[in-house]
Enzyme design. Sequence first.
Site, short mmCIF file in Angstrom:
data_model
loop_
_atom_site.label_atom_id
_atom_site.label_comp_id
_atom_site.label_asym_id
_atom_site.label_seq_id
_atom_site.Cartn_x
_atom_site.Cartn_y
_atom_site.Cartn_z
N GLY A 155 2.01 2.06 10.60
CA GLY A 155 2.87 3.23 10.46
C GLY A 155 3.56 3.63 11.75
O GLY A 155 4.14 4.71 11.84
N ASN A 164 0.86 -1.19 0.00
CA ASN A 164 0.00 0.00 0.00
C ASN A 164 0.89 1.23 0.00
O ASN A 164 1.52 1.55 1.01
CB ASN A 164 -0.89 -0.04 1.26
CG ASN A 164 -1.70 1.23 1.42
OD1 ASN A 164 -1.83 2.03 0.49
ND2 ASN A 164 -2.26 1.42 2.60
N LYS A 205 0.05 4.24 -0.16
CA LYS A 205 -0.62 5.37 0.49
C LYS A 205 -0.50 6.64 -0.37
O LYS A 205 -0.42 6.54 -1.59
CB LYS A 205 -0.06 5.60 1.90
CG LYS A 205 0.00 4.32 2.73
CD LYS A 205 0.10 4.62 4.19
CE LYS A 205 0.46 3.37 4.94
NZ LYS A 205 0.07 3.40 6.32
N HIS A 237 -9.73 0.70 4.81
CA HIS A 237 -8.42 0.90 5.48
C HIS A 237 -8.65 1.78 6.70
O HIS A 237 -9.44 2.72 6.67
CB HIS A 237 -7.42 1.54 4.51
CG HIS A 237 -6.02 1.54 5.05
ND1 HIS A 237 -5.59 2.46 5.98
CD2 HIS A 237 -4.98 0.71 4.83
CE1 HIS A 237 -4.33 2.19 6.29
NE2 HIS A 237 -3.93 1.14 5.62
N SER A 250 3.23 -2.36 10.08
CA SER A 250 4.69 -2.24 10.22
C SER A 250 5.44 -3.52 9.88
O SER A 250 6.46 -3.83 10.52
CB SER A 250 5.05 -1.76 11.63
OG SER A 250 4.51 -0.47 11.86
N GLU A 266 -5.40 -5.60 10.32
CA GLU A 266 -4.42 -4.53 10.53
C GLU A 266 -4.72 -3.82 11.84
O GLU A 266 -5.57 -2.91 11.88
CB GLU A 266 -4.51 -3.52 9.38
CG GLU A 266 -4.19 -4.08 8.03
CD GLU A 266 -3.67 -2.99 7.11
OE1 GLU A 266 -2.49 -3.07 6.72
OE2 GLU A 266 -4.41 -2.04 6.82
N GLU A 292 -7.01 4.13 7.99
CA GLU A 292 -6.81 5.58 7.83
C GLU A 292 -8.07 6.22 7.27
O GLU A 292 -8.39 7.36 7.59
CB GLU A 292 -5.58 5.84 6.94
CG GLU A 292 -4.29 5.55 7.70
CD GLU A 292 -3.10 5.19 6.83
OE1 GLU A 292 -3.18 5.34 5.59
OE2 GLU A 292 -2.08 4.74 7.39
C1 PEP Z 1 -0.95 -0.06 5.80
O1 PEP Z 1 -1.00 1.11 5.46
O2 PEP Z 1 -1.84 -0.83 5.43
C2 PEP Z 1 0.18 -0.51 6.61
C3 PEP Z 1 0.15 -1.74 7.08
O3 PEP Z 1 1.15 0.38 6.84
P1 PEP Z 1 2.58 0.12 7.55
O4 PEP Z 1 3.14 -1.15 6.98
O5 PEP Z 1 3.41 1.32 7.21
O6 PEP Z 1 2.32 -0.02 9.00
#
Ligand code: PEP
Length: 251
Positions: free
Chosen positions: A173, A9, A11, A95, A212, A167, A97
């Site tokens: 992040g 992703n 972003k 997601h 992450s 997630e 976010e």
């Molecule tokens: C994501 O945006 O779905 C994600 C898992 O981000 P990150 O790996 O940066 O935590």
Amino acid sequence: MRRPMVAGNWKMHGTRASVAELINGLSEQVMPAGVDVAVFPSCLHISQVVDGLAGLAIAVGAQDCATEAQQGALTGEVATSQLHDARCSLVLVGHSERRSLLGEGDEVVTRKFAAAQFSGLLPVLCVGETLAQREAGQTLEVVAAQLSVVADALGVEVFAAAVIAYEPVWAIGTGLTASPEQAQEVHAAIRGQLAAKSPELAGKVRIIYGGSVKAASAAELFGMPDIDGGLVGGASLNADEFGAICRAAGS
Ligand code: PEP
């Protein structure tokens, strides 16, 4: 045997120049044959990425879609049929976010999921708890509710043509990764919830972990019985790191 998936992703990152560099970097990676690999660039860069990755076994998805499948008067939105026309094959839905920063609720998430499938896209439904919810012992309940909203509205069988991404919001992040055991507990609960309605379906649905993920943590996470790969944010902006994560899913 479920085929693992690793999805990047990107972003709200990238310029035409940096996206071109990332495409080059990805084209130099040795990707494992037994893993589905996908990237989700910003909507603006989808065409560039589809063209740039042509001939490679890397699918391209969108990070979001409209609640509508068909084109129409909905300024700023992108219909799922338009994504399909742009040669996207997947789309992220719900997601965290978007849920937390843009106020996307369960009803909207469900409509996007349905629109995606209507247009032949594979929805990747993101679910996960906040830190406060985890600390309050509500993780399994929160995730189950997010899954139920879609399953109750559309029927559990829709997950035959979807991927679920667990997630934890506190891991996205932040550099904090759920331990393999923490992630496995939730993945097993998700699969158990689906199994209560359809054991056959539950055994086939891919449930990937995001939060992450790095090359250093990937193999251990992906080695858990109910973790079928990863949704990778930050680390997917580095082609070498992303390639290593994909290879960890294939080992
Ligand atoms: C994501 O945006 O779905 C994600 C898992 O981000 P990150 O790996 O940066 O935590």
